[in-house]
Design an enzyme around this catalytic site. Sequence first.
Site, PDB file in Angstrom:
ATOM      1  N   SER A 145      35.272 -31.511 -15.914  1.00 18.75           N
ATOM      2  CA  SER A 145      34.171 -30.614 -15.556  1.00 18.75           C
ATOM      3  C   SER A 145      34.326 -29.280 -16.279  1.00 18.75           C
ATOM      4  CB  SER A 145      34.148 -30.374 -14.044  1.00 18.75           C
ATOM      5  OG  SER A 145      34.079 -31.581 -13.337  1.00 18.75           O
ATOM      6  N   GLU A 195      42.947 -28.450  -4.744  1.00 20.28           N
ATOM      7  CA  GLU A 195      41.630 -28.961  -5.130  1.00 20.28           C
ATOM      8  C   GLU A 195      40.913 -29.582  -3.931  1.00 20.28           C
ATOM      9  OE1 GLU A 195      41.679 -32.332  -7.753  1.00 20.28           O
ATOM     10  OE2 GLU A 195      39.683 -31.895  -8.516  1.00 20.28           O
TER      11      GLU A 195
END
Length: 397
Positions: free
Chosen positions: A151, A234
Site C-alpha cells: 500500500s 498494525e
Amino acid sequence: MADETTQRAELRRRVADFLAAHDPAATERSAFLQARYDAGLAWVYFPPGHGGSGLPRALQAEVDRLFAEAGAPDNKPESNGIGLGMAAPTILRFGTEEQKERFLRPLWTGEEVWCQLFSEPGAGSDLAAVATRAVRDGDSWVVNGQKVWTSGAHNAAFAILVARTDPDLPKHQGITYFLCPMTDPGVDVRPLRQITGEAEFNEVFLTDVRIPDTQRLGAEGEGWKVSNATLNNERVSIGGGAVARESGMVGVVSRTWREHPELRTPELHDRLLRLWVDAEVARVTGRRLRQKLALGQPGPEGSAAKLTFARLAQQLSGLELELLGEAGLRYSDWTMVRPDKVDFTGRDAGYRYLRAKGNSIEGGTSEILRNIIAERVLGLPAEPRVDKDIPWKELRK
C-alpha cells in the site's frame, strides 16, 4: 507522579500557550507541525525529544481535539497510516537514538510517507518464508527481491523492509529488518489494480538496492522479533482505533436503514440489530485494548480486534447491498486511480462491498489471526510446524 486530571490540565495549558505563540492561521503548515513536534505535543505518549511528553496514551485524543478545535493543520494521518501506526512505534522501540532523531520527526509531520515491504509472492501469510535477500557489502547491504501488496509505495519516501540475510539458518532466524529508501534507483514500483478498479496496492521490485547498515533496525538476524512488534501494532491500528458509537460501516448501514423505511424487512431488521450489537461490543472492547496499550506494547489481543473488524465490515457491507436491492449494484466510477488514502466507508455501496473483501487479507489473514488467538491468547496447542528447525535454503520452495 501527577494524576491524570493534573496532567490533563497541564496539557491544556501547554497547548494554549503553543497556539498563542503559533497562530495556525498565520503559520505555514510544515513549520507549524515541526514546531508542534518539537514542543512534545505530537504523539504525547512518546518520550521527550521525540515529539512526545511521556504522558499517558489516553491523553492523545485530548491534545488532538484541542488542536482541531483551534483550526490547526493535522499531519494527514489517513495518508501515512503505515508510517504512523507501524513504522514509528517500531523505530521507537528498536531504533538507535540516531535513527529516532533522523526518521521520527519527518514521519510525524507527513514530510516523509512510509510503506511496508513485507509480503512476497511466496510469502504472504507465512512471513517467515521471505526470500528477498540482503547481502552485506562493507558498510551497506545490497537487497534483491520482489515484494507485493504494498500500500502507498507510489508515494513513499521510506519503507520498513524484512529480508533474508542468512539462508543457512531456519526460516524464522536469519531475517533482518531494514529502513529502506524508496528513492534508490533500484526500487521499481508498479501498480496492482484491484477488484474496486483502484490501484492502492503495488508490487515492488528491488534490484541491487543499497541500504546503509546504519538503517538496519535491531540486530542482524532479529528481523522476526522486530517484525512481530510491527505486526502487532498494525492489527491494533486497523482494528483497535478509537471510534464513536455507530460510526464506520455500521453507521453507514444504519443511516441507510433510517432513510429508506420502504426497504425494510423483518429478516434484514434482525440481522442489522445483531450486527449493531456486535459492532458496539467491538467498539467497547477496542477501548479496553487501548487502555492496556497505555501500559505497554500491543500483544496478540490486537489480532482479535482486527479479526472482528474484518468480519463486521464484510457482513455489514453485504447487508447494505441486500438492503438497497438493484440500487446497490450501481458502481459510480471504475477509473483506474492510485489513491493517496483508503476510505473503507467512502464512495458507494458497491465500492464498500468490494473493498471490504480485502479486510480479511490485509494486516494478517483471518486464518493466521485465528491461529495466533488460539495459541497465544487461549493457550491451545500449536499447529505442528515440521519446517521450523530446517535451514531455509533446504526448504521446498
